[in-house]
Design a protein around this motif. Structure first.
Motif, PDB file in Angstrom:
ATOM      1  N   PRO A  43      -8.553  -0.876   5.390  1.00  0.00           N
ATOM      2  CA  PRO A  43      -7.791  -0.036   6.033  1.00  0.00           C
ATOM      3  C   PRO A  43      -8.439   1.217   6.625  1.00  0.00           C
ATOM      4  CG  PRO A  43      -7.521   0.575   3.912  1.00  0.00           C
ATOM      5  CD  PRO A  43      -8.376  -0.869   3.869  1.00  0.00           C
ATOM      6  N   VAL A  44      -7.906   1.659   7.853  1.00  0.00           N
ATOM      7  CA  VAL A  44      -8.455   2.949   8.563  1.00  0.00           C
ATOM      8  C   VAL A  44      -7.485   4.066   8.420  1.00  0.00           C
ATOM      9  CG1 VAL A  44      -9.328   3.912  10.785  1.00  0.00           C
ATOM     10  CG2 VAL A  44      -9.415   1.315  10.224  1.00  0.00           C
ATOM     11  N   CYS A  45      -7.623   4.794   7.381  1.00  0.00           N
ATOM     12  CA  CYS A  45      -6.795   5.529   7.015  1.00  0.00           C
ATOM     13  C   CYS A  45      -6.634   6.948   7.590  1.00  0.00           C
ATOM     14  CB  CYS A  45      -6.745   6.165   5.455  1.00  0.00           C
ATOM     15  SG  CYS A  45      -6.449   4.483   4.407  1.00  0.00           S
ATOM     16  N   ARG A  65       0.873  -1.263  -0.058  1.00  0.00           N
ATOM     17  CA  ARG A  65       0.065   0.061   0.104  1.00  0.00           C
ATOM     18  C   ARG A  65       1.026   1.362  -0.002  1.00  0.00           C
ATOM     19  NH1 ARG A  65      -4.498  -1.985   4.248  1.00  0.00           N
ATOM     20  NH2 ARG A  65      -5.882  -3.211   2.635  1.00  0.00           N
ATOM     21  N   CYS A 112       1.689   7.585   1.809  1.00  0.00           N
ATOM     22  CA  CYS A 112       0.949   6.629   1.415  1.00  0.00           C
ATOM     23  C   CYS A 112       0.206   6.962   0.283  1.00  0.00           C
ATOM     24  CB  CYS A 112       0.127   6.045   2.615  1.00  0.00           C
ATOM     25  SG  CYS A 112      -0.589   4.456   1.961  1.00  0.00           S
ATOM     26  N   CYS A 172      -3.856   7.679  10.434  1.00  0.00           N
ATOM     27  CA  CYS A 172      -2.782   6.779  10.167  1.00  0.00           C
ATOM     28  C   CYS A 172      -1.555   7.783  10.151  1.00  0.00           C
ATOM     29  CB  CYS A 172      -2.968   6.068   8.882  1.00  0.00           C
ATOM     30  SG  CYS A 172      -1.582   5.372   8.385  1.00  0.00           S
ATOM     31  N   HIS A 205       0.725  -2.083  13.350  1.00  0.00           N
ATOM     32  CA  HIS A 205       0.078  -1.026  12.310  1.00  0.00           C
ATOM     33  C   HIS A 205      -1.055  -1.929  11.642  1.00  0.00           C
ATOM     34  CE1 HIS A 205      -0.511   2.591  10.641  1.00  0.00           C
ATOM     35  NE2 HIS A 205      -0.321   2.175   9.479  1.00  0.00           N
ATOM     36  N   PHE A 263      -4.283   0.319  12.116  1.00  0.00           N
ATOM     37  CA  PHE A 263      -4.881   0.958  11.088  1.00  0.00           C
ATOM     38  C   PHE A 263      -4.743   0.459   9.610  1.00  0.00           C
ATOM     39  CE2 PHE A 263      -3.888   4.146  14.285  1.00  0.00           C
ATOM     40  CZ  PHE A 263      -4.875   4.981  14.155  1.00  0.00           C
ATOM     41  N   CYS A 264      -3.902  -0.263   9.210  1.00  0.00           N
ATOM     42  CA  CYS A 264      -3.629  -0.627   7.900  1.00  0.00           C
ATOM     43  C   CYS A 264      -4.420  -2.251   7.860  1.00  0.00           C
ATOM     44  CB  CYS A 264      -2.245  -0.777   7.347  1.00  0.00           C
ATOM     45  SG  CYS A 264      -2.127  -0.720   5.567  1.00  0.00           S
ATOM     46  N   LEU A 303       1.126   7.158   9.023  1.00  0.00           N
ATOM     47  CA  LEU A 303       1.738   7.036   7.715  1.00  0.00           C
ATOM     48  C   LEU A 303       1.064   7.671   6.380  1.00  0.00           C
ATOM     49  CD1 LEU A 303       2.840   3.306   7.874  1.00  0.00           C
ATOM     50  CD2 LEU A 303       4.353   5.301   8.703  1.00  0.00           C
ATOM     51  N   ASP A 304      -0.101   8.529   6.847  1.00  0.00           N
ATOM     52  CA  ASP A 304      -0.919   8.864   5.696  1.00  0.00           C
ATOM     53  C   ASP A 304      -0.288   9.714   4.717  1.00  0.00           C
ATOM     54  OD1 ASP A 304      -0.759  10.953   7.532  1.00  0.00           O
ATOM     55  OD2 ASP A 304      -2.874  11.450   7.568  1.00  0.00           O
ATOM     56  N   SER A 352      -1.952   5.047  -1.379  1.00  0.00           N
ATOM     57  CA  SER A 352      -3.206   4.317  -1.023  1.00  0.00           C
ATOM     58  C   SER A 352      -4.055   5.111   0.080  1.00  0.00           C
ATOM     59  CB  SER A 352      -2.817   2.800  -0.651  1.00  0.00           C
ATOM     60  OG  SER A 352      -2.009   2.289  -1.647  1.00  0.00           O
ATOM     61  N   ASN A 353      -3.457   5.987   0.429  1.00  0.00           N
ATOM     62  CA  ASN A 353      -4.214   6.602   1.629  1.00  0.00           C
ATOM     63  C   ASN A 353      -5.850   7.035   1.090  1.00  0.00           C
ATOM     64  OD1 ASN A 353      -5.435   8.448   3.672  1.00  0.00           O
ATOM     65  ND2 ASN A 353      -4.039   9.929   3.660  1.00  0.00           N
TER      66      ASN A 353
END
Ligand code: SF4
Length: 237
Positions: free
Chosen positions: A218-220, A171, A229, A223, A209, A213-214, A225-226, A231-232
């Protein structure tokens, strides 16, 4: 037709960028979750048995199986060897696939007793490549289990690839061209210093993680790493 190859300068840039991304991801995950204190085991043998039991099992169920084994055998080589196969399977029932896993545990214990006098320290004294080959020769030990034992049992620097790691790295746009275990492992091993403590923490953080979240879905929102990412889901709508 001339085959297309990546110029060396671009390969260097790609490597620098993967390294920068992997380090940034590690730092953000560490800031979010803090130290994970893996592997949760009191002895190296408990760690090895846990690595087999956790195959296709939730950790909470592995813990129940470990508790049963401790109560019945002290989780010693001799204790495990003295258990009839059916009793071993009964004790590890909570972890699922108990007949298969009982055979795997038995295979490992018998092999360790035969080849290394039942001494995990002797086994763990091998260098990483030799140790990995040895572990992979044992019935029921695949790459993920072998690497978990090398990293968390023998404390040698190797990166463990599991489903959480594959999902998150994919992702984040860092998946290798090939989808093999070795290719995913190469993403980390080729770009990061071979630091056992960091590999230990990094893998544990990825698991955390992947559970919070992931997830599969996913629960973006929120997150850590948003911003890195592609794929956010917050930005790709
Ligand atoms: S932003 Fe979403 S897809 Fe990307 S790492 Fe975070 S949870 Fe996973």
């Amino acid at each position: 037709m001339t085959p297309r190859t990546t110029p060396p300068s671009q390969r260097d840039d790609d490597r620098r960028s993967a390294k920068t991304s992997l380090l940034a991801i590690y730092q953000l995950l560490y800031k979010q979750y803090g130290p994970q204190h893996w592997w949760p085991a009191e002895t190296p043998l408990e760690m090895v048995v846990g690595a087999i039991l956790t195959q296709s099992a939730a950790w909470i169920n592995v813990e129940k199986a470990i508790r049963n084994l401790k109560a019945s055998t002290d989780l010693s080589i001799e204790g495990l060897q003295s258990l009839p196969q059916g009793e071993l399977a009964r004790l590890i029932h909570p972890s699922g696939y108990y007949n298969v896993k009982a055979r795997k545990i038995r295979a490992f214990i018998d092999w360790l007793a035969e080849e290394y006098d039942g001494d995990l320290d002797k086994l763990f004294a091998l260098d990483t490549a030799e140790l990995r080959n040895e572990l992979l020769s044992v019935h029921g030990v695949g790459e993920e289990t072998a690497d978990s034992i090398i990293l968390y049992g023998a404390h040698q620097p190797i990166f463990v690839i599991d489903a959480y790691t594959r999902r998150i790295i994919t992702r984040l746009g860092l998946a290798p061209c090939e989808g093999t275990y070795a290719a995913y492992q190469g993403v980390f091993m080729d770009n990061l210093p071979h630091d056992e403590a960091m590999f230990n923490e990094y893998h544990a953080l990825l698991v955390q993680h992947g559970k919070t979240f992931c997830r599969k879905k996913p629960v973006c929102a929120g997150c850590c790493l948003d911003n890195l990412c592609p794929s956010n889901e917050q930005t790709s709508r």
